[in-house]
Design a protein around this motif. Structure first.
Motif, PDB file in Angstrom:
ATOM      1  N   TYR A  35      39.015  56.859  34.712  1.00 51.96           N
ATOM      2  CA  TYR A  35      39.073  55.534  34.086  1.00 51.96           C
ATOM      3  C   TYR A  35      38.231  54.492  34.813  1.00 51.96           C
ATOM      4  N   LYS A  36      37.996  54.687  36.096  1.00 51.27           N
ATOM      5  CA  LYS A  36      37.104  53.782  36.819  1.00 51.27           C
ATOM      6  C   LYS A  36      35.678  53.933  36.281  1.00 51.27           C
ATOM      7  N   LEU A  37      35.244  55.165  36.108  1.00 49.51           N
ATOM      8  CA  LEU A  37      33.906  55.425  35.570  1.00 49.51           C
ATOM      9  C   LEU A  37      33.797  54.983  34.115  1.00 49.51           C
ATOM     10  N   LEU A  38      34.865  55.162  33.342  1.00 52.38           N
ATOM     11  CA  LEU A  38      34.849  54.744  31.939  1.00 52.38           C
ATOM     12  C   LEU A  38      34.615  53.243  31.835  1.00 52.38           C
ATOM     13  N   ARG A  39      35.368  52.483  32.608  1.00 54.46           N
ATOM     14  CA  ARG A  39      35.224  51.021  32.579  1.00 54.46           C
ATOM     15  C   ARG A  39      33.826  50.605  33.029  1.00 54.46           C
ATOM     16  N   GLN A  40      33.320  51.232  34.097  1.00 56.59           N
ATOM     17  CA  GLN A  40      31.966  50.920  34.596  1.00 56.59           C
ATOM     18  C   GLN A  40      30.906  51.229  33.543  1.00 56.59           C
ATOM     19  N   GLU A  41      31.073  52.342  32.839  1.00 58.17           N
ATOM     20  CA  GLU A  41      30.098  52.737  31.813  1.00 58.17           C
ATOM     21  C   GLU A  41      29.998  51.684  30.719  1.00 58.17           C
ATOM     22  N   PHE A  42      31.129  51.163  30.270  1.00 56.41           N
ATOM     23  CA  PHE A  42      31.081  50.192  29.179  1.00 56.41           C
ATOM     24  C   PHE A  42      30.737  48.787  29.675  1.00 56.41           C
ATOM     25  N   MET A  43      30.959  48.504  30.952  1.00 57.72           N
ATOM     26  CA  MET A  43      30.473  47.243  31.527  1.00 57.72           C
ATOM     27  C   MET A  43      28.943  47.278  31.561  1.00 57.72           C
ATOM     28  N   ARG A  44      28.387  48.438  31.765  1.00 51.05           N
ATOM     29  CA  ARG A  44      26.940  48.620  31.792  1.00 51.05           C
ATOM     30  C   ARG A  44      26.341  48.460  30.391  1.00 51.05           C
ATOM     31  N   ARG A  45      27.104  48.837  29.380  1.00 50.31           N
ATOM     32  CA  ARG A  45      26.601  48.828  28.003  1.00 50.31           C
ATOM     33  C   ARG A  45      26.630  47.451  27.339  1.00 50.31           C
ATOM     34  N   GLY A  46      27.430  46.532  27.863  1.00 47.83           N
ATOM     35  CA  GLY A  46      27.535  45.207  27.250  1.00 47.83           C
ATOM     36  C   GLY A  46      28.414  44.315  28.102  1.00 47.83           C
ATOM     37  N   LYS A  47      28.802  43.167  27.538  1.00 46.88           N
ATOM     38  CA  LYS A  47      29.695  42.239  28.242  1.00 46.88           C
ATOM     39  C   LYS A  47      31.133  42.622  27.904  1.00 46.88           C
ATOM     40  N   LEU A  48      31.768  43.355  28.810  1.00 42.22           N
ATOM     41  CA  LEU A  48      33.113  43.847  28.558  1.00 42.22           C
ATOM     42  C   LEU A  48      34.129  42.721  28.756  1.00 42.22           C
TER      43      LEU A  48
ATOM     44  N   GLU B 251      43.436  40.029  16.718  1.00 41.89           N
ATOM     45  CA  GLU B 251      43.442  38.744  17.420  1.00 41.89           C
ATOM     46  C   GLU B 251      42.145  38.511  18.182  1.00 41.89           C
ATOM     47  N   LEU B 252      41.564  39.554  18.743  1.00 41.83           N
ATOM     48  CA  LEU B 252      40.358  39.423  19.550  1.00 41.83           C
ATOM     49  C   LEU B 252      39.082  39.417  18.703  1.00 41.83           C
ATOM     50  N   ALA B 253      39.156  39.898  17.467  1.00 44.27           N
ATOM     51  CA  ALA B 253      37.986  40.061  16.603  1.00 44.27           C
ATOM     52  C   ALA B 253      37.050  38.848  16.545  1.00 44.27           C
ATOM     53  N   PRO B 254      37.566  37.601  16.425  1.00 44.57           N
ATOM     54  CA  PRO B 254      36.642  36.459  16.337  1.00 44.57           C
ATOM     55  C   PRO B 254      35.776  36.269  17.592  1.00 44.57           C
ATOM     56  N   ARG B 255      36.172  36.866  18.707  1.00 43.30           N
ATOM     57  CA  ARG B 255      35.416  36.711  19.952  1.00 43.30           C
ATOM     58  C   ARG B 255      34.650  37.977  20.330  1.00 43.30           C
ATOM     59  N   LEU B 256      34.580  38.940  19.401  1.00 40.30           N
ATOM     60  CA  LEU B 256      33.942  40.226  19.684  1.00 40.30           C
ATOM     61  C   LEU B 256      32.703  40.455  18.839  1.00 40.30           C
ATOM     62  N   ASP B 257      31.774  41.208  19.401  1.00 35.45           N
ATOM     63  CA  ASP B 257      30.641  41.720  18.636  1.00 35.45           C
ATOM     64  C   ASP B 257      30.833  43.207  18.351  1.00 35.45           C
ATOM     65  N   HIS B 258      31.529  43.892  19.271  1.00 41.75           N
ATOM     66  CA  HIS B 258      31.631  45.347  19.186  1.00 41.75           C
ATOM     67  C   HIS B 258      32.988  45.783  19.752  1.00 41.75           C
ATOM     68  N   ALA B 259      33.726  46.536  18.964  1.00 45.34           N
ATOM     69  CA  ALA B 259      35.000  47.113  19.411  1.00 45.34           C
ATOM     70  C   ALA B 259      34.804  48.613  19.574  1.00 45.34           C
ATOM     71  N   VAL B 260      35.329  49.155  20.673  1.00 48.88           N
ATOM     72  CA  VAL B 260      35.249  50.592  20.909  1.00 48.88           C
ATOM     73  C   VAL B 260      36.673  51.130  20.898  1.00 48.88           C
ATOM     74  N   LEU B 261      36.953  51.981  19.915  1.00 47.67           N
ATOM     75  CA  LEU B 261      38.282  52.550  19.722  1.00 47.67           C
ATOM     76  C   LEU B 261      38.287  53.982  20.234  1.00 47.67           C
ATOM     77  N   PHE B 262      39.134  54.248  21.213  1.00 46.85           N
ATOM     78  CA  PHE B 262      39.294  55.593  21.751  1.00 46.85           C
ATOM     79  C   PHE B 262      40.504  56.230  21.077  1.00 46.85           C
TER      80      PHE B 262
END
Length: 190
Positions: A30-43, A106-117
């Motif tokens: 999960y540490k690597l997962l979070r880092q990967e998506f921080m790299r891909r955009g503004k998490l 609730e978060l949708a108005p502040r999001l550009d991209h949602a990633v659903l696992f």
């Protein structure tokens, strides 16, 4: 698929992702997962949803829940319901779909991209609603397991399907000996 300046949020169906990783023969780091998506955009947020057995003195998923909570994940938990089925087997039931859907809406108005696992087809209407609000949706699951862990209707609805097995080298690690095993008490969804 991802843009550096887009605002991202991760919505992780814990038991579903655990089962998909296990079916593919690897654990999620999960540490690597979070880092990967921080790299891909503004998490903005990384949500992790799981049901816990509250009446057990020790829950095998508790160490993971605590670690995630202290390492940048927004934890969403609730007590699982325990029952005995018609065959006399102890079963545990805990569905987090509503909590995940409410947070995503609730978060949708502040999001550009949602990633659903998750591969749960019940999330198809959520994905469709997020898309109507202008949010791109990527779904992470697997079609490489037998049977596939993603519902066809969810895969078709998503803007993007990410095969979990293709993330193995980025976010995976070999399975541990079961010192603690997330959702060893395997929580069933509705």
């Amino acid at each position: 698929m991802f843009y550096k300046d887009e605002r991202l949020a991760l919505f992780i169906d814990g038991s579903n992702l655990y089962a998909a990783g296990k079916a593919l023969g690897f654990d999620i780091d999960y540490k690597l997962l979070r880092q990967e998506f921080m790299r891909r955009g503004k998490l903005l947020r990384a949500f992790y949803y799981t049901a816990l057995l509250e009446n057990d003195e020790y829950s095998p998923i508790r160490p993971l829940v605590d670690w995630l909570h202290y390492n940048g994940y927004s934890m969403v938990t609730k007590a699982a319901k325990e029952y005995t089925d018609s065959m006399g087997r102890r079963k545990v039931k805990g569905n987090m779909d509503i909590e995940l859907a409410v947070d995503a809406m609730e978060l949708a108005p502040r999001l550009d991209h949602a990633v659903l696992f998750s591969g749960d087809g019940d999330f198809r209407p959520l994905v469709e609603s997020l898309q109507r609000q202008g949010v791109r949706v990527s779904v992470v699951s697997t079609i490489r397991s037998q049977p596939p862990m993603i519902a066809d209707e969810l895969r078709r609805q998503a803007d993007n399907f990410i095969e979990l097995d293709e993330l193995r080298d980025v976010i995976g690690r070999p399975p541990r000996e079961p010192r603690f095993e997330p959702n060893a008490e395997r929580v069933e969804a509705d």
